[in-house]
Design an enzyme around this catalytic site. Structure first.
Site, PDB file in Angstrom:
ATOM      1  N   LYS A 129       1.214  -1.300  -0.034  1.00 16.78           N
ATOM      2  CA  LYS A 129      -0.262   0.354  -0.563  1.00 16.78           C
ATOM      3  C   LYS A 129       0.942   0.889   0.147  1.00 16.78           C
ATOM      4  CE  LYS A 129      -4.105   2.116   1.351  1.00 16.78           C
ATOM      5  NZ  LYS A 129      -4.370   2.427   0.312  1.00 16.78           N
ATOM      6  N   ALA A 140       9.871   1.833  -1.132  1.00 14.02           N
ATOM      7  CA  ALA A 140       9.626   3.199  -2.524  1.00 14.02           C
ATOM      8  C   ALA A 140      11.115   4.206  -2.357  1.00 14.02           C
ATOM      9  CB  ALA A 140       8.896   3.726  -2.303  1.00 14.02           C
ATOM     10  N   GLY A 191       6.202   1.065   5.815  1.00 15.05           N
ATOM     11  CA  GLY A 191       7.338  -0.153   5.170  1.00 15.05           C
ATOM     12  C   GLY A 191       7.512   0.311   3.366  1.00 15.05           C
ATOM     13  N   CYS A 192       6.358   0.573   3.056  1.00 12.82           N
ATOM     14  CA  CYS A 192       6.338   0.491   1.804  1.00 12.82           C
ATOM     15  C   CYS A 192       7.099   1.997   1.263  1.00 12.82           C
ATOM     16  CB  CYS A 192       4.338   0.601   1.235  1.00 12.82           C
ATOM     17  SG  CYS A 192       4.365  -1.240   0.878  1.00 12.82           S
ATOM     18  N   SER A 193       7.094   2.985   1.458  1.00 14.06           N
ATOM     19  CA  SER A 193       7.031   4.140   2.199  1.00 14.06           C
ATOM     20  C   SER A 193       8.815   4.284   2.044  1.00 14.06           C
ATOM     21  CB  SER A 193       7.063   5.244   2.652  1.00 14.06           C
ATOM     22  OG  SER A 193       5.723   5.694   2.475  1.00 14.06           O
TER      23      SER A 193
END
Length: 152
Positions: A40, A50, A45-47
């Site tokens: 998401k 990325a 974590g995803c930030s």
């Protein structure tokens, strides 16, 4: 049925964060590609994942590789996410989960969140590495190391 090392990446298409039509044949089978599925936009974590891909993006480009990030978030969400973190690579919206299902990416955390899986694909379009881990930032060094091995 999940894709495995040695399989050819199937053709897929989606809208990118700029609302452009993206077809995998524009990069897969032409150059090495890192395809990473993440749960998401705008989650810790995803930030971090990325931003780690962003910070190493030039290293991937120097090796002739492209990076694709895929989640089920909307195009508008991807656009905001890419702008906020100045992401230079392609984000694809897989809101119907067709690409995720095509690759056989399994949900993580007891099926509660979409899985986090990275694929490294050689310039012939063959999967050379699959890394499945909830540890978001551990994907980047592994992917870069594998890309180096297949191009150098």
């Amino acid at each position: 049925m999940a894709l495995k090392v040695g399989d050819k990446v199937p053709v897929f298409s989606a809208k990118d964060s700029n609302e452009n039509d993206f077809n995998s044949t524009s990069v897969v089978g032409i150059k090495p590609v890192v395809i990473y599925f993440y749960p998401k936009d705008n989650t810790p974590g995803c930030s971090a994942q990325a931003c780690s891909f962003r910070d190493q993006y030039e290293d991937f480009k120097d090796l002739g590789a492209e990076v694709l990030g895929i989640s089920s978030d909307s195009i508008a969400s991807h656009k905001k996410f890419a702008k906020q973190y100045k992401l230079p690579f392609i984000l694809l919206s897989d809101n119907d989960k067709k690409i995720r299902n095509l690759f056989g990416v399994k949900p993580g955390l007891f099926g509660l969140i979409p899985g986090r899986v990275t694929y490294v694909v050689d310039k012939e379009g063959v999967i050379q590495m699959i890394f499945d881990s909830v540890m978001a930032t551990s994907h980047i060094p592994r992917a870069l190391e594998k890309v180096k091995k297949i191009v150098l």
